[in-house]
Design a protein around this motif. Structure first.
Motif, PDB file in Angstrom:
ATOM      1  N   LEU A  26     -78.600  -9.778 -49.089  1.00  0.00           N
ATOM      2  CA  LEU A  26     -77.191  -9.636 -48.748  1.00  0.00           C
ATOM      3  C   LEU A  26     -76.466 -10.584 -49.706  1.00  0.00           C
ATOM      4  CD1 LEU A  26     -75.540  -9.368 -45.311  1.00  0.00           C
ATOM      5  CD2 LEU A  26     -74.520 -10.727 -47.133  1.00  0.00           C
ATOM      6  N   CYS A  27     -75.932 -10.013 -50.761  1.00  0.00           N
ATOM      7  CA  CYS A  27     -75.288 -10.787 -51.835  1.00  0.00           C
ATOM      8  C   CYS A  27     -73.823 -11.019 -51.482  1.00  0.00           C
ATOM      9  CB  CYS A  27     -75.393 -10.020 -53.157  1.00  0.00           C
ATOM     10  SG  CYS A  27     -77.088  -9.621 -53.615  1.00  0.00           S
ATOM     11  N   TYR A  28     -73.408 -12.286 -51.534  1.00  0.00           N
ATOM     12  CA  TYR A  28     -72.023 -12.598 -51.191  1.00  0.00           C
ATOM     13  C   TYR A  28     -71.468 -13.663 -52.129  1.00  0.00           C
ATOM     14  CZ  TYR A  28     -73.557 -16.919 -48.944  1.00  0.00           C
ATOM     15  OH  TYR A  28     -74.083 -18.164 -48.707  1.00  0.00           O
ATOM     16  N   ARG A  29     -70.146 -13.768 -52.118  1.00  0.00           N
ATOM     17  CA  ARG A  29     -69.447 -14.783 -52.901  1.00  0.00           C
ATOM     18  C   ARG A  29     -68.089 -15.027 -52.264  1.00  0.00           C
ATOM     19  NH1 ARG A  29     -67.666 -11.119 -58.182  1.00  0.00           N
ATOM     20  NH2 ARG A  29     -66.026  -9.956 -57.101  1.00  0.00           N
ATOM     21  N   PHE A  30     -67.485 -16.124 -52.666  1.00  0.00           N
ATOM     22  CA  PHE A  30     -66.102 -16.407 -52.295  1.00  0.00           C
ATOM     23  C   PHE A  30     -65.267 -16.154 -53.543  1.00  0.00           C
ATOM     24  CE2 PHE A  30     -68.325 -18.805 -49.069  1.00  0.00           C
ATOM     25  CZ  PHE A  30     -67.557 -18.578 -47.942  1.00  0.00           C
ATOM     26  N   ARG A  31     -64.199 -15.431 -53.409  1.00  0.00           N
ATOM     27  CA  ARG A  31     -63.326 -15.174 -54.559  1.00  0.00           C
ATOM     28  C   ARG A  31     -62.727 -16.486 -55.035  1.00  0.00           C
ATOM     29  NH1 ARG A  31     -62.795 -10.298 -56.360  1.00  0.00           N
ATOM     30  NH2 ARG A  31     -60.971 -10.937 -57.504  1.00  0.00           N
ATOM     31  N   LYS A  32     -62.480 -16.590 -56.301  1.00  0.00           N
ATOM     32  CA  LYS A  32     -61.940 -17.825 -56.873  1.00  0.00           C
ATOM     33  C   LYS A  32     -60.580 -18.170 -56.290  1.00  0.00           C
ATOM     34  CE  LYS A  32     -64.501 -17.551 -61.136  1.00  0.00           C
ATOM     35  NZ  LYS A  32     -64.499 -17.339 -62.562  1.00  0.00           N
ATOM     36  N   VAL A  36     -61.644 -15.910 -48.623  1.00  0.00           N
ATOM     37  CA  VAL A  36     -62.261 -14.739 -48.006  1.00  0.00           C
ATOM     38  C   VAL A  36     -63.564 -14.386 -48.723  1.00  0.00           C
ATOM     39  CG1 VAL A  36     -61.943 -12.310 -47.431  1.00  0.00           C
ATOM     40  CG2 VAL A  36     -60.001 -13.862 -47.347  1.00  0.00           C
ATOM     41  N   PRO A  37     -64.664 -14.398 -47.984  1.00  0.00           N
ATOM     42  CA  PRO A  37     -65.919 -14.004 -48.612  1.00  0.00           C
ATOM     43  C   PRO A  37     -65.971 -12.489 -48.782  1.00  0.00           C
ATOM     44  CG  PRO A  37     -66.291 -14.430 -46.293  1.00  0.00           C
ATOM     45  CD  PRO A  37     -64.844 -14.752 -46.581  1.00  0.00           C
ATOM     46  N   GLU A  38     -66.716 -12.068 -49.774  1.00  0.00           N
ATOM     47  CA  GLU A  38     -66.950 -10.641 -49.958  1.00  0.00           C
ATOM     48  C   GLU A  38     -68.421 -10.448 -50.268  1.00  0.00           C
ATOM     49  OE1 GLU A  38     -64.235  -9.440 -53.029  1.00  0.00           O
ATOM     50  OE2 GLU A  38     -65.177 -10.707 -54.526  1.00  0.00           O
ATOM     51  N   MET A  39     -68.890  -9.240 -50.040  1.00  0.00           N
ATOM     52  CA  MET A  39     -70.297  -8.952 -50.295  1.00  0.00           C
ATOM     53  C   MET A  39     -70.437  -7.743 -51.204  1.00  0.00           C
ATOM     54  SD  MET A  39     -71.842  -7.295 -46.810  1.00  0.00           S
ATOM     55  CE  MET A  39     -73.202  -6.504 -47.656  1.00  0.00           C
ATOM     56  N   LEU A  40     -71.587  -7.654 -51.802  1.00  0.00           N
ATOM     57  CA  LEU A  40     -71.857  -6.594 -52.761  1.00  0.00           C
ATOM     58  C   LEU A  40     -72.589  -5.444 -52.097  1.00  0.00           C
ATOM     59  CD1 LEU A  40     -71.760  -5.796 -55.798  1.00  0.00           C
ATOM     60  CD2 LEU A  40     -74.051  -6.787 -55.974  1.00  0.00           C
ATOM     61  N   LEU A  41     -72.059  -4.245 -52.291  1.00  0.00           N
ATOM     62  CA  LEU A  41     -72.758  -3.030 -51.892  1.00  0.00           C
ATOM     63  C   LEU A  41     -73.123  -2.275 -53.153  1.00  0.00           C
ATOM     64  CD1 LEU A  41     -70.751  -1.550 -48.863  1.00  0.00           C
ATOM     65  CD2 LEU A  41     -72.946  -2.745 -48.818  1.00  0.00           C
ATOM     66  N   ILE A  42     -74.230  -1.560 -53.090  1.00  0.00           N
ATOM     67  CA  ILE A  42     -74.640  -0.696 -54.183  1.00  0.00           C
ATOM     68  C   ILE A  42     -74.964   0.673 -53.598  1.00  0.00           C
ATOM     69  CG2 ILE A  42     -75.536  -2.612 -55.550  1.00  0.00           C
ATOM     70  CD1 ILE A  42     -78.371  -1.754 -54.726  1.00  0.00           C
ATOM     71  N   SER A 113     -73.928 -16.499 -58.081  1.00  0.00           N
ATOM     72  CA  SER A 113     -73.324 -17.417 -59.039  1.00  0.00           C
ATOM     73  C   SER A 113     -73.023 -16.732 -60.368  1.00  0.00           C
ATOM     74  CB  SER A 113     -74.247 -18.615 -59.286  1.00  0.00           C
ATOM     75  OG  SER A 113     -75.514 -18.174 -59.739  1.00  0.00           O
ATOM     76  N   GLU A 114     -73.657 -15.596 -60.606  1.00  0.00           N
ATOM     77  CA  GLU A 114     -73.503 -14.925 -61.900  1.00  0.00           C
ATOM     78  C   GLU A 114     -73.820 -13.437 -61.778  1.00  0.00           C
ATOM     79  OE1 GLU A 114     -75.899 -15.202 -66.153  1.00  0.00           O
ATOM     80  OE2 GLU A 114     -75.966 -16.900 -64.778  1.00  0.00           O
ATOM     81  N   MET A 115     -73.111 -12.650 -62.572  1.00  0.00           N
ATOM     82  CA  MET A 115     -73.409 -11.219 -62.667  1.00  0.00           C
ATOM     83  C   MET A 115     -73.643 -10.870 -64.124  1.00  0.00           C
ATOM     84  SD  MET A 115     -71.353  -9.195 -59.741  1.00  0.00           S
ATOM     85  CE  MET A 115     -72.271  -7.771 -60.190  1.00  0.00           C
ATOM     86  N   ALA A 116     -74.770 -10.256 -64.394  1.00  0.00           N
ATOM     87  CA  ALA A 116     -75.138  -9.904 -65.768  1.00  0.00           C
ATOM     88  C   ALA A 116     -74.472  -8.598 -66.183  1.00  0.00           C
ATOM     89  CB  ALA A 116     -76.648  -9.762 -65.872  1.00  0.00           C
ATOM     90  N   LYS A 117     -74.202  -8.481 -67.467  1.00  0.00           N
ATOM     91  CA  LYS A 117     -73.654  -7.231 -67.992  1.00  0.00           C
ATOM     92  C   LYS A 117     -74.756  -6.199 -68.188  1.00  0.00           C
ATOM     93  CE  LYS A 117     -69.838  -9.451 -70.449  1.00  0.00           C
ATOM     94  NZ  LYS A 117     -68.708  -9.118 -69.678  1.00  0.00           N
ATOM     95  N   LEU A 127     -71.758  -0.231 -58.100  1.00  0.00           N
ATOM     96  CA  LEU A 127     -71.666  -1.539 -57.449  1.00  0.00           C
ATOM     97  C   LEU A 127     -70.224  -1.769 -57.044  1.00  0.00           C
ATOM     98  CD1 LEU A 127     -74.032  -1.711 -59.617  1.00  0.00           C
ATOM     99  CD2 LEU A 127     -73.658  -4.157 -59.512  1.00  0.00           C
ATOM    100  N   GLU A 128     -70.039  -2.359 -55.871  1.00  0.00           N
ATOM    101  CA  GLU A 128     -68.684  -2.659 -55.435  1.00  0.00           C
ATOM    102  C   GLU A 128     -68.658  -3.884 -54.534  1.00  0.00           C
ATOM    103  OE1 GLU A 128     -65.105  -0.151 -53.417  1.00  0.00           O
ATOM    104  OE2 GLU A 128     -66.568   0.975 -54.589  1.00  0.00           O
ATOM    105  N   TRP A 129     -67.753  -4.826 -54.857  1.00  0.00           N
ATOM    106  CA  TRP A 129     -67.518  -5.982 -54.003  1.00  0.00           C
ATOM    107  C   TRP A 129     -66.484  -5.588 -52.962  1.00  0.00           C
ATOM    108  CZ3 TRP A 129     -70.349 -10.275 -53.909  1.00  0.00           C
ATOM    109  CH2 TRP A 129     -71.131 -10.571 -55.020  1.00  0.00           C
TER     110      TRP A 129
END
Length: 171
Positions: A26-32, A36-42, A113-117, A127-129
């Motif tokens: 369950l991948c998550y991050r806080f927007r800069k 509000v936290p958000e999570m990644l769906l694929i 912490s990072e997303m690769a190209k 992919l969608e946050w």
């Protein structure tokens, strides 16, 4: 072997097998700019439904390491995976020839912490946050929906987003 014999054989195998196990991130991050936290769906490669990165156990890797590896391969996500699961859910994994097997998926949070190209499955998934609430509305599995909402509650109650942490440190 006739088609009927083949079906009977697969059904017997299905009922003999124990529930299969997978590990998910369950991948998550806080927007800069915000708390509000958000999570990644694929999307899944076969049906295009919204899911989280998951995969089968790997020899020599701990469960949370497998989850982190799947997040990298499927979504290009790098981050810190917790060694503690936030729970599990079950679903029916579609296999060859229409066979479905029950799987229990253990879910590990991964703070991104990072997303690769470039990453192994780039181009084969969308992919969608999204917010946790949006994510819960998109996934099909009720157990995953419950885990997403429960984790959001836990995260908001215990975590301090990076922006707020920086403000607190400056005081």
């Amino acid at each position: 072997m006739t088609i009927l014999d083949s079906i009977v054989s697969e059904v017997r195998l299905m009922f003999r097998r124990p529930e299969r196990m997978q590990f998910a991130a369950l991948c998550y991050r806080f927007r800069k700019k915000g708390d509000v936290p958000e999570m990644l769906l694929i999307t899944s490669r076969d049906t295009g439904r919204w899911v989280i990165p998951k995969g089968w156990p790997m020899e020599g890797k701990a469960s949370h390491e497998v989850a982190a590896r799947e997040a990298w391969e499927e979504a290009g996500v790098k981050g810190e995976a917790s060694a503690d699961t936030i729970g599990s859910f079950t679903y029916e994994k579609g296999m060859n020839k229409g066979l479905k097997i029950p799987c229990r998926v253990h879910v590990f949070p991964v703070v991104v912490s990072e997303m690769a190209k470039r990453f192994p499955e780039k181009g084969s998934r969308t992919l969608e946050w999204v917010t946790f609430t949006e994510a819960a509305g998109r996934v099909a599995e009720p157990g995953l929906r419950r885990l997403i909402l429960d984790f959001q509650t836990q995260l908001l109650a215990t975590a301090q987003p990076p922006v707020e942490a920086a403000r607190s440190a400056a005081r």
